[in-house]
Write an enzyme that holds these catalytic residues in place. Structure first.
Site, short mmCIF file in Angstrom:
data_model
loop_
_atom_site.label_atom_id
_atom_site.label_comp_id
_atom_site.label_asym_id
_atom_site.label_seq_id
_atom_site.Cartn_x
_atom_site.Cartn_y
_atom_site.Cartn_z
N LYS A 147 0.87 -1.18 0.00
CA LYS A 147 0.00 0.00 0.00
C LYS A 147 0.90 1.23 0.00
O LYS A 147 1.69 1.44 0.93
CB LYS A 147 -0.90 0.00 1.23
CG LYS A 147 -1.83 1.22 1.27
CD LYS A 147 -2.75 1.16 2.47
CE LYS A 147 -3.65 2.38 2.53
NZ LYS A 147 -4.51 2.37 3.72
N LYS B 226 -2.14 -1.47 -3.77
CA LYS B 226 -2.99 -0.27 -3.72
C LYS B 226 -2.11 0.95 -3.85
O LYS B 226 -1.14 1.04 -3.09
CB LYS B 226 -3.76 -0.26 -2.39
CG LYS B 226 -4.67 0.95 -2.24
CD LYS B 226 -5.37 0.95 -0.88
CE LYS B 226 -6.27 2.18 -0.76
NZ LYS B 226 -6.94 2.28 0.53
ZN LIG Z 1 -5.51 3.67 8.05
#
Ligand SMILES: [Zn+2]
Length: 320
Positions: free
Chosen positions: A193, A246
């Protein structure tokens, strides 16, 4: 290898039927997950129609409609009534997500319920963990995340998805789930992420903008791909059942790299900024939203994602 004029690649592009026959990547609703926001009151989001906030009651009606349309899975984000320093709403048995899960679990047993596990929507400071001064304390945060994950499993989540980017959180959550008898609950790890500029509209919708600083101290530097593979490797070792990259469109190369290095199911999160850009351009007549959305989602699948989390999932159900 034969060349022109024997080989003419245009032959198989001539009609829609021929193109369909040789299409390599297809979109299937079974692979899509719709993010849903639930808070104390419903709240429209005129700038981003896919990101309106539901109450537990309106969420029930929405879930019914989604199931009728063929949507198979949702991921829930909670916006609590009150936030505190610790983010205790994240594991409150009577918290917003826990109530939403119980309602949906009973009424829509066929809908796959994923939950985002993080503290940023619940902390008064908006960071993803417990603070030590101005920094997020990694190890202190692990127990809080594990508590949140267990409470989601108790309330009926089919899978929990930690998005905090703390080191060691997958192992902490796995141990806590197993200790409480939830050995069958999978962990969908937001493994790679990135600290991305493309999360802007989500933060507005989820009220999770940090009160100070940013998340670069725990989310990944968008410049790195080898580090993403190390993150995935650690999550696999700690017991992750599914990996995630992501955001999606700025990270198609990362999706491809993870796909090639791991056999685990791989999800990609087509984030709010990716969605908002195309929505905005579509509403100005600069491009065709549907075509651009379908092309984007196809690109994410082509890069190697098995599962796509997308705000277009509901519209996709009507397009396919
Ligand atoms: Zn968070």
């Amino acid at each position: 290898m034969s060349t022109f004029p024997v080989t003419r690649l245009r032959r198989l592009r001539r009609t829609s039927g021929l193109r369909g026959l040789v299409r390599e990547t297809r979109l299937d609703l079974d692979d899509f997950v719709l993010p849903l926001f639930v808070g104390p009151e419903p709240q429209a989001n005129p700038d981003l129609p896919g990101m309106a906030r539901h109450s537990v009651d309106t969420l029930d009606a929405e879930a019914g409609e989604l199931v009728r349309m063929g949507v198979k899975a949702v991921i829930l984000f909670g916006i609590p009534d009150e936030k505190d320093e610790e983010g205790s709403g994240a594991w409150d048995d009577d918290g917003i997500i826990q109530r939403a899960l119980r309602a949906l679990r009973d009424r829509h047993p066929e809908l796959v319920l994923l939950t985002d596990v993080c503290l940023c929507e619940y902390t008064s400071h908006g960071h993803c963990g417990a603070l030590d001064g101005d920094e997020v304390d990694n190890d202190e945060t692990l127990e809080l995340l594990a508590r949140a994950a267990v409470s989601h499993a108790e309330a009926g989540a089919d899978a929990v998805a930690p998005s905090d980017m703390m080191d060691g959180r997958v192992a902490a959550i796995r141990t806590a789930l197993d200790d409480r008898g939830f050995e069958a609950t999978p962990i969908v790890a937001y493994s790679a992420k990135y600290a991305s500029a493309f999360y802007g509209p989500f933060r507005e919708a989820a009220e999770s903008t940090p009160a100070f600083g940013d998340r670069r101290g725990y989310q990944m530097d968008p410049a790195n791909v080898r580090e993403a593979l190390r993150e995935c490797e650690l999550d696999v070792d700690e017991g992750a059942d599914m990996l995630m990259v992501k955001p999606a469109l700025p990270c198609l190369d990362v999706i491809r790299a993870v796909r090639e290095a791991f056999d685990h199911p791989l999800a990609a999160y087509n984030v709010s900024g990716e969605y908002a850009m195309i929505k905005a351009a579509g509403s100005k007549g600069l491009l065709d939203e549907r075509q651009a959305a379908l092309e984007s989602l196809t690109a994410i699948k082509r890069a190697g994602a098995d599962v796509v989390i997308s705000y277009w999932t509901k519209e996709l159900a009507s397009w396919l």
